[in-house]
Design a protein around this motif. Structure first.
Motif, PDB file in Angstrom:
ATOM      1  N   SER A   5     141.063  43.033 -22.713  1.00 51.96           N
ATOM      2  CA  SER A   5     139.704  42.613 -22.368  1.00 51.96           C
ATOM      3  C   SER A   5     138.903  43.790 -21.831  1.00 51.96           C
ATOM      4  CB  SER A   5     139.770  41.522 -21.290  1.00 51.96           C
ATOM      5  OG  SER A   5     140.135  42.096 -20.035  1.00 51.96           O
ATOM      6  N   PRO A   6     137.629  43.577 -21.572  1.00 49.84           N
ATOM      7  CA  PRO A   6     136.833  44.626 -20.932  1.00 49.84           C
ATOM      8  C   PRO A   6     137.343  45.024 -19.544  1.00 49.84           C
ATOM      9  CG  PRO A   6     135.389  43.074 -22.020  1.00 49.84           C
ATOM     10  CD  PRO A   6     136.760  42.487 -22.074  1.00 49.84           C
ATOM     11  N   TYR A   7     138.306  44.266 -19.003  1.00 49.89           N
ATOM     12  CA  TYR A   7     138.948  44.656 -17.742  1.00 49.89           C
ATOM     13  C   TYR A   7     140.129  45.590 -17.970  1.00 49.89           C
ATOM     14  CZ  TYR A   7     136.283  41.119 -15.174  1.00 49.89           C
ATOM     15  OH  TYR A   7     135.272  40.387 -14.593  1.00 49.89           O
ATOM     16  N   GLY A   8     140.600  45.698 -19.217  1.00 49.03           N
ATOM     17  CA  GLY A   8     141.741  46.545 -19.510  1.00 49.03           C
ATOM     18  C   GLY A   8     142.783  45.807 -20.326  1.00 49.03           C
ATOM     19  N   ILE A   9     143.975  46.367 -20.400  1.00 52.13           N
ATOM     20  CA  ILE A   9     145.048  45.813 -21.218  1.00 52.13           C
ATOM     21  C   ILE A   9     146.058  45.105 -20.330  1.00 52.13           C
ATOM     22  CG2 ILE A   9     146.954  46.367 -22.778  1.00 52.13           C
ATOM     23  CD1 ILE A   9     145.313  48.691 -23.833  1.00 52.13           C
ATOM     24  N   THR A  40     143.441  39.707 -14.470  1.00 55.73           N
ATOM     25  CA  THR A  40     143.430  38.950 -13.214  1.00 55.73           C
ATOM     26  C   THR A  40     142.782  39.756 -12.091  1.00 55.73           C
ATOM     27  OG1 THR A  40     145.430  37.758 -13.875  1.00 55.73           O
ATOM     28  CG2 THR A  40     144.879  37.751 -11.537  1.00 55.73           C
ATOM     29  N   GLU A  41     143.110  41.016 -12.002  1.00 54.82           N
ATOM     30  CA  GLU A  41     142.523  41.857 -10.951  1.00 54.82           C
ATOM     31  C   GLU A  41     141.020  41.999 -11.144  1.00 54.82           C
ATOM     32  OE1 GLU A  41     144.590  45.542 -10.947  1.00 54.82           O
ATOM     33  OE2 GLU A  41     146.404  44.724 -10.002  1.00 54.82           O
ATOM     34  N   GLY A  42     140.584  42.128 -12.381  1.00 53.36           N
ATOM     35  CA  GLY A  42     139.157  42.225 -12.637  1.00 53.36           C
ATOM     36  C   GLY A  42     138.415  40.975 -12.211  1.00 53.36           C
ATOM     37  N   LEU A  43     139.019  39.806 -12.462  1.00 52.32           N
ATOM     38  CA  LEU A  43     138.402  38.555 -12.034  1.00 52.32           C
ATOM     39  C   LEU A  43     138.362  38.453 -10.512  1.00 52.32           C
ATOM     40  CD1 LEU A  43     139.914  35.909 -14.490  1.00 52.32           C
ATOM     41  CD2 LEU A  43     137.664  36.985 -14.578  1.00 52.32           C
ATOM     42  N   ARG A  44     139.460  38.824  -9.861  1.00 53.97           N
ATOM     43  CA  ARG A  44     139.510  38.757  -8.395  1.00 53.97           C
ATOM     44  C   ARG A  44     138.436  39.631  -7.775  1.00 53.97           C
ATOM     45  NH1 ARG A  44     145.627  39.785  -8.294  1.00 53.97           N
ATOM     46  NH2 ARG A  44     146.552  37.685  -8.402  1.00 53.97           N
ATOM     47  N   ASP A  45     138.279  40.823  -8.327  1.00 58.00           N
ATOM     48  CA  ASP A  45     137.311  41.777  -7.775  1.00 58.00           C
ATOM     49  C   ASP A  45     135.887  41.470  -8.215  1.00 58.00           C
ATOM     50  OD1 ASP A  45     139.507  43.028  -6.711  1.00 58.00           O
ATOM     51  OD2 ASP A  45     139.594  44.597  -8.241  1.00 58.00           O
ATOM     52  N   PRO A  50     135.448  31.705 -12.901  1.00 56.23           N
ATOM     53  CA  PRO A  50     134.393  32.634 -13.325  1.00 56.23           C
ATOM     54  C   PRO A  50     133.912  32.331 -14.741  1.00 56.23           C
ATOM     55  CG  PRO A  50     136.190  33.827 -12.283  1.00 56.23           C
ATOM     56  CD  PRO A  50     136.658  32.414 -12.441  1.00 56.23           C
ATOM     57  N   ALA A  51     132.644  32.553 -14.984  1.00 56.98           N
ATOM     58  CA  ALA A  51     132.067  32.303 -16.303  1.00 56.98           C
ATOM     59  C   ALA A  51     132.614  33.305 -17.312  1.00 56.98           C
ATOM     60  CB  ALA A  51     130.550  32.400 -16.234  1.00 56.98           C
ATOM     61  N   VAL A  52     132.928  32.828 -18.522  1.00 58.14           N
ATOM     62  CA  VAL A  52     133.435  33.719 -19.556  1.00 58.14           C
ATOM     63  C   VAL A  52     132.366  34.731 -19.972  1.00 58.14           C
ATOM     64  CG1 VAL A  52     132.791  32.272 -21.527  1.00 58.14           C
ATOM     65  CG2 VAL A  52     134.798  33.758 -21.691  1.00 58.14           C
ATOM     66  N   ALA A  53     131.104  34.418 -19.727  1.00 59.75           N
ATOM     67  CA  ALA A  53     130.025  35.371 -20.034  1.00 59.75           C
ATOM     68  C   ALA A  53     130.131  36.632 -19.206  1.00 59.75           C
ATOM     69  CB  ALA A  53     128.670  34.707 -19.813  1.00 59.75           C
ATOM     70  N   ARG A  54     130.969  36.610 -18.170  1.00 60.44           N
ATOM     71  CA  ARG A  54     131.188  37.807 -17.345  1.00 60.44           C
ATOM     72  C   ARG A  54     131.707  38.971 -18.184  1.00 60.44           C
ATOM     73  NH1 ARG A  54     132.037  38.553 -11.919  1.00 60.44           N
ATOM     74  NH2 ARG A  54     131.879  36.309 -11.569  1.00 60.44           N
ATOM     75  N   ILE A  55     132.411  38.672 -19.279  1.00 55.58           N
ATOM     76  CA  ILE A  55     132.943  39.735 -20.137  1.00 55.58           C
ATOM     77  C   ILE A  55     132.138  39.846 -21.436  1.00 55.58           C
ATOM     78  CG2 ILE A  55     135.262  39.677 -19.171  1.00 55.58           C
ATOM     79  CD1 ILE A  55     136.133  38.013 -21.602  1.00 55.58           C
ATOM     80  N   GLY A  56     130.924  39.299 -21.443  1.00 56.01           N
ATOM     81  CA  GLY A  56     130.062  39.403 -22.615  1.00 56.01           C
ATOM     82  C   GLY A  56     130.273  38.256 -23.582  1.00 56.01           C
ATOM     83  N   ASP A  57     129.555  38.294 -24.678  1.00 55.52           N
ATOM     84  CA  ASP A  57     129.684  37.276 -25.714  1.00 55.52           C
ATOM     85  C   ASP A  57     130.882  37.642 -26.586  1.00 55.52           C
ATOM     86  OD1 ASP A  57     129.517  35.495 -27.763  1.00 55.52           O
ATOM     87  OD2 ASP A  57     127.558  36.136 -28.502  1.00 55.52           O
ATOM     88  N   VAL A  58     132.016  36.995 -26.315  1.00 57.93           N
ATOM     89  CA  VAL A  58     133.240  37.287 -27.070  1.00 57.93           C
ATOM     90  C   VAL A  58     133.471  36.277 -28.196  1.00 57.93           C
ATOM     91  CG1 VAL A  58     134.426  38.617 -25.301  1.00 57.93           C
ATOM     92  CG2 VAL A  58     134.585  36.128 -25.263  1.00 57.93           C
TER      93      VAL A  58
END
Length: 367
Positions: free
Chosen positions: A18-22, A28-33, A311-319
């Protein structure tokens, strides 16, 4: 005598690129932060006029997967193969039960790789002869290329299916996975979804959205769920959620709101649960009017509190086609941090502009 009802399916693992990494941990860490993932785009490299997108940071297929077998691999295939590999590489994974003859793979997509299809067609039109094309690129232009490559890379020898369903594809693939299990066609299903960023996808989205949501940045990535029959899991892979029901409908225009509400209520009824039990409701955040309708329907049926827990899935863009699988990953990651989620219900919805609507109901399992 009637045949016994098949055991319900459970999700015993998940991972994501994901845009948070592999990997699941990075996600999970990206969502927490609550990190933002939108970043500047190299407009010259990508051939787009926009300057913002949610890309997987530093993802280059040959660097992530190695040089062997990746020379002509396109981006969406690389994302899918990397996501499946990150799931199978987790502690507690077992090659004998998660790959092989009794393992299946279902991949959700919109069109496969729009970039590969357009590039291959363009080379045929621009060459001196129509057949002056690179044969190594041909497999990428086939919609089921990514699913096939995942199976080849990891020895997944059971049913191999690609579902093209736009934004609803992730939930439709989950339903397909449960049907494979209940019919005895497989003992394990890797239920994946992938969407790449490319100039071809950017221009297709720009021209098909119209003026409704022109500024929503695209995202990319792949998410994969490990789905098995209840009771067949190994101690190293305890159940994370039980798939209680998946329902779908088709509607466009003014009928979408009522039909989507019926779809959610039908899914809850099939799951044998009540809206009051819903701990979290996760909409697909489709750009524009559809996304607003999803929020309104879920708020009306499940309540404001449930709607705000994940968290909204839009947080990582339109996937796009990967949104449903990412929504489930977000639900599972959020529930893992909240003991109050154990035994509660999560509702996940998707709505595609072409008319596909879907709803999944999961019961979360505490650890």
């Amino acid at each position: 005598m009637s045949a016994p009802a098949p055991a319900r399916a459970v999700i015993t693992g998940w991972s994501a690129v994901s845009p948070y990494g592999i990997g699941a941990e990075a996600f999970t860490e990206g969502l927490r932060d609550r990190r933002t993932t939108v970043a500047p785009v190299d407009t010259e490299r990508w051939g787009v006029p926009t300057t913002r997108a949610h890309l997987v940071p530093g993802f280059e297929t040959r660097e992530v997967l190695g040089k062997k077998g990746t020379r002509s691999m396109d981006r969406v295939t690389g994302l899918a193969v990397a996501a499946v590999g990150s799931l199978l590489g987790q502690p507690g994974s077992a090659e004998e039960s998660e790959t092989g003859e009794r393992a299946a793979l279902v991949l959700a997509t919109t069109t496969g790789s729009a970039a590969s299809m357009m590039d291959f067609t363009r080379s045929s039109l621009e060459g001196e002869r129509p057949y002056d094309v690179d044969p190594a690129v041909m497999p990428n232009a086939v919609m089921n290329c990514a699913a096939g490559q995942c199976a080849i890379w990891y020895g997944i020898k059971g049913p191999n299916t690609t579902l093209a369903g736009g934004r609803a594809a992730g939930l439709l693939s989950l339903n397909y996975a449960t049907r494979l299990l209940s019919s005895g066609r497989a003992d394990t299903v890797l239920c994946a979804a992938a969407e790449e960023y490319s100039a071809a996808r950017y221009w297709l989205e720009r021209h098909s959205r119209g003026a409704e949501a022109p500024g929503v940045p695209l995202g990319e990535g792949a998410a994969v769920l490990l789905v098995q029959p209840a009771g067949s899991h190994r101690p190293e892979r305890p159940p994370l959620a039980e798939v209680l029901a998946v329902r779908s409908r088709v509607a466009t225009g003014a009928r979408v709101r009522d039909v989507l509400a019926d779809c959610v209520r039908d899914a809850l009824a099939a799951a044998g649960t009540d809206p009051a039990e819903v701990w979290a409701a996760a909409p697909g955040d489709a750009p524009g009017r559809l996304g607003h309708l999803e929020h309104e329907v879920l708020e009306q049926i499940c309540g404001t509190e449930a709607l705000g827990r994940v968290p909204a899935v839009a947080r990582i863009g339109d996937v796009s086609a990967a949104s449903g699988s990412f929504q489930i990953a977000m639900v599972l990651a959020t529930a893992a941090d909240d003991p109050a989620a154990a035994g509660r219900v999560a509702v996940i919805t998707s709505a595609d502009r072409d008319g596909s609507l879907a709803c999944a109901v999961l019961r979360l399992v505490g650890r």
